[in-house]
Design a protein around this motif. Sequence first.
Motif: not given
Length: 174
Positions: A169-174
């Motif tokens: 899953f996409w994790q914003p800001g990583k």
Amino acid sequence: MARIYTRSGDGGQTGLANGSRIDKQDQLLEAIGDIDELNAHVGLIRADKPKSDIDQQLAAIQHRLFDVGAQVAQYKDNPIEAQNIEQLEQWIDDHQNTLEPIKQFILPAGNRIGSHVHLARSICRRAERHAWLASKLHPIETEVMQYLNRLSDYLFVLGRVLNEGDEVFWQPGK
């Protein structure tokens, strides 16, 4: 065909199924090449030996992709029809019923076969974009673009199925 090479394309043009010749840099050939690449990638997915029912779906898709490519190349037999699109929709619905609802964006990753399916999905989207571009100058039936659009949806869902819960899953800001 006795020989695989004809030398007729050595001058930068190629022949279409209707007998006409076009430049190799024509947008139509971009679409045809993308469809061919997609079909080859579906073959690569099948080489990973998915379950029998999925392999049968992918085999049918490969045959339809050959029809799609032929239709884009101006061959008018074996057209893509509404029933081909409806078949993809049925498979999508069947697979989607086995999955958890999406709660966030999914990265094109996971296990090997799931990742291959996500790559095929992105190739399919490119093929659809190029087919739409080519349709500005060449007659391409809208069912071709609809088929490619629905096929990319099918491949997205299939990627989720074949990842067997191993989604990233996409994790914003990583």
